[in-house]
Design a protein around this motif. Structure first.
Motif, PDB file in Angstrom:
ATOM      1  N   PHE A  92     -12.772   5.921   1.566  1.00  0.00           N
ATOM      2  CA  PHE A  92     -11.357   5.954   1.995  1.00  0.00           C
ATOM      3  C   PHE A  92     -10.555   6.876   1.073  1.00  0.00           C
ATOM      4  O   PHE A  92      -9.746   6.411   0.254  1.00  0.00           O
ATOM      5  CB  PHE A  92     -10.763   4.545   1.955  1.00  0.00           C
ATOM      6  CG  PHE A  92     -11.593   3.516   2.684  1.00  0.00           C
ATOM      7  CD1 PHE A  92     -11.868   3.653   4.043  1.00  0.00           C
ATOM      8  CD2 PHE A  92     -12.088   2.409   2.019  1.00  0.00           C
ATOM      9  CE1 PHE A  92     -12.637   2.709   4.719  1.00  0.00           C
ATOM     10  CE2 PHE A  92     -12.859   1.459   2.681  1.00  0.00           C
ATOM     11  CZ  PHE A  92     -13.134   1.609   4.037  1.00  0.00           C
ATOM     12  N   PRO A  93     -10.760   8.202   1.210  1.00  0.00           N
ATOM     13  CA  PRO A  93     -10.081   9.138   0.297  1.00  0.00           C
ATOM     14  C   PRO A  93      -8.564   8.940   0.349  1.00  0.00           C
ATOM     15  O   PRO A  93      -7.988   8.832   1.428  1.00  0.00           O
ATOM     16  CB  PRO A  93     -10.453  10.519   0.855  1.00  0.00           C
ATOM     17  CG  PRO A  93     -11.647  10.301   1.739  1.00  0.00           C
ATOM     18  CD  PRO A  93     -11.552   8.896   2.238  1.00  0.00           C
TER      19      PRO A  93
ATOM     20  N   ALA B  25       0.252  -5.484   7.794  1.00  0.00           N
ATOM     21  CA  ALA B  25       0.293  -5.106   9.210  1.00  0.00           C
ATOM     22  C   ALA B  25      -0.975  -4.345   9.598  1.00  0.00           C
ATOM     23  O   ALA B  25      -1.549  -4.566  10.665  1.00  0.00           O
ATOM     24  CB  ALA B  25       1.526  -4.250   9.490  1.00  0.00           C
ATOM     25  N   LEU B  26      -1.425  -3.465   8.712  1.00  0.00           N
ATOM     26  CA  LEU B  26      -2.573  -2.621   9.024  1.00  0.00           C
ATOM     27  C   LEU B  26      -3.914  -3.321   8.830  1.00  0.00           C
ATOM     28  O   LEU B  26      -4.963  -2.787   9.211  1.00  0.00           O
ATOM     29  CB  LEU B  26      -2.529  -1.349   8.169  1.00  0.00           C
ATOM     30  CG  LEU B  26      -1.388  -0.388   8.502  1.00  0.00           C
ATOM     31  CD1 LEU B  26      -1.323   0.732   7.467  1.00  0.00           C
ATOM     32  CD2 LEU B  26      -1.570   0.202   9.897  1.00  0.00           C
ATOM     33  N   ALA B  27      -3.911  -4.493   8.240  1.00  0.00           N
ATOM     34  CA  ALA B  27      -5.169  -5.228   8.039  1.00  0.00           C
ATOM     35  C   ALA B  27      -5.739  -5.702   9.376  1.00  0.00           C
ATOM     36  O   ALA B  27      -6.940  -5.919   9.508  1.00  0.00           O
ATOM     37  CB  ALA B  27      -4.952  -6.408   7.089  1.00  0.00           C
TER      38      ALA B  27
ATOM     39  N   LEU C  74     -13.773  -4.007  -3.487  1.00  0.00           N
ATOM     40  CA  LEU C  74     -12.873  -3.246  -4.366  1.00  0.00           C
ATOM     41  C   LEU C  74     -13.333  -3.248  -5.823  1.00  0.00           C
ATOM     42  O   LEU C  74     -13.080  -2.279  -6.546  1.00  0.00           O
ATOM     43  CB  LEU C  74     -11.449  -3.798  -4.254  1.00  0.00           C
ATOM     44  CG  LEU C  74     -10.715  -3.368  -2.968  1.00  0.00           C
ATOM     45  CD1 LEU C  74      -9.632  -4.355  -2.592  1.00  0.00           C
ATOM     46  CD2 LEU C  74     -10.111  -1.973  -3.155  1.00  0.00           C
ATOM     47  N   VAL C  75     -13.941  -4.335  -6.258  1.00  0.00           N
ATOM     48  CA  VAL C  75     -14.398  -4.414  -7.656  1.00  0.00           C
ATOM     49  C   VAL C  75     -15.825  -4.957  -7.725  1.00  0.00           C
ATOM     50  O   VAL C  75     -16.291  -5.641  -6.811  1.00  0.00           O
ATOM     51  CB  VAL C  75     -13.484  -5.343  -8.520  1.00  0.00           C
ATOM     52  CG1 VAL C  75     -12.046  -4.844  -8.551  1.00  0.00           C
ATOM     53  CG2 VAL C  75     -13.542  -6.790  -8.053  1.00  0.00           C
ATOM     54  N   HIS C  76     -16.488  -4.583  -8.830  1.00  0.00           N
ATOM     55  CA  HIS C  76     -17.703  -5.287  -9.230  1.00  0.00           C
ATOM     56  C   HIS C  76     -17.277  -6.312 -10.267  1.00  0.00           C
ATOM     57  O   HIS C  76     -16.377  -6.047 -11.077  1.00  0.00           O
ATOM     58  CB  HIS C  76     -18.713  -4.324  -9.858  1.00  0.00           C
ATOM     59  CG  HIS C  76     -19.450  -3.482  -8.862  1.00  0.00           C
ATOM     60  ND1 HIS C  76     -20.160  -4.015  -7.810  1.00  0.00           N
ATOM     61  CD2 HIS C  76     -19.595  -2.134  -8.764  1.00  0.00           C
ATOM     62  CE1 HIS C  76     -20.710  -3.041  -7.097  1.00  0.00           C
ATOM     63  NE2 HIS C  76     -20.370  -1.887  -7.647  1.00  0.00           N
TER      64      HIS C  76
ATOM     65  N   ALA D 110     -10.776  -5.387   5.645  1.00  0.00           N
ATOM     66  CA  ALA D 110     -10.906  -6.326   4.525  1.00  0.00           C
ATOM     67  C   ALA D 110     -10.232  -5.776   3.268  1.00  0.00           C
ATOM     68  O   ALA D 110      -9.591  -6.509   2.508  1.00  0.00           O
ATOM     69  CB  ALA D 110     -12.380  -6.620   4.251  1.00  0.00           C
ATOM     70  N   VAL D 111     -10.354  -4.462   3.064  1.00  0.00           N
ATOM     71  CA  VAL D 111      -9.728  -3.815   1.905  1.00  0.00           C
ATOM     72  C   VAL D 111      -8.201  -3.890   2.003  1.00  0.00           C
ATOM     73  O   VAL D 111      -7.517  -4.253   1.036  1.00  0.00           O
ATOM     74  CB  VAL D 111     -10.214  -2.341   1.797  1.00  0.00           C
ATOM     75  CG1 VAL D 111      -9.347  -1.546   0.841  1.00  0.00           C
ATOM     76  CG2 VAL D 111     -11.667  -2.303   1.353  1.00  0.00           C
TER      77      VAL D 111
END
Lengths: 105, 105
Positions: A92-93, B21-23, A69-71, A17-18
């Motif tokens: 996700f470093p 592509a990676l989603a 990703l955001v609030h 999703a990110v």
């Protein structure tokens, strides 16, 4: 009174999703700018200079919020966002650095 | 004679296309596995155990190739891929590590 919009819990943030949220150049620009702002900065959704309609802008921020990703918080007649930097760095470093480094988004 | 399929030049690899592509979880699984293989490993497209039809599998590899994530070559009756590790590490440092770390793709 400020009203927070729903988001996802930190441990439910999904990489698919990110990445899908970040595949769009407008949404990537928002995150790029937030990454390069001071930690914890709150920004109005209109402050990113996105050249899109109001409804499209709202859609983009909904996608960013629902991906984790955001609030987002409504303050009277404006909507403000903060980057979930700590949650994203923990899960996700390297991802935010990657987005923040991109030039000319 | 092996026949290379077209890809993009290293400096034309676009972060939006790569993220898009990676989603997809199937495509992310391919890259995840390639990242964790030895550098330069060539793998058959059928070796990733993707539970999809042949035409869907071909589509996924086309997307990965056109985004610049893999090189693909036809060897007789099978198609083989290699990860563009050097190109991707040079252009988007940290991206492959991020994908390679994901558990249970």
């Amino acid at each position: 009174m400020p009203k927070s919009k729903d988001g996802v819990e930190p441990d439910e943030i999904d990489l698919g999703a990110v990445l899908s949220a970040l595949a769009d150049p407008h949404r990537r620009r928002v995150i790029h700018d937030l990454v390069n702002d001071a930690d914890g900065s709150e920004r109005s959704c209109t402050s990113f200079g996105l050249d899109v309609s109001k409804s499209t802008r709202s859609h983009h921020f909904k996608v960013l919020r629902e991906a984790g990703l955001v609030h987002q918080v409504d303050r009277g007649n404006r909507s403000e966002v903060t980057l979930r930097r700590h949650d994203l760095d923990a899960r996700f470093p390297g991802l935010l650095e990657l987005i923040g480094r991109e030039s000319a988004v």
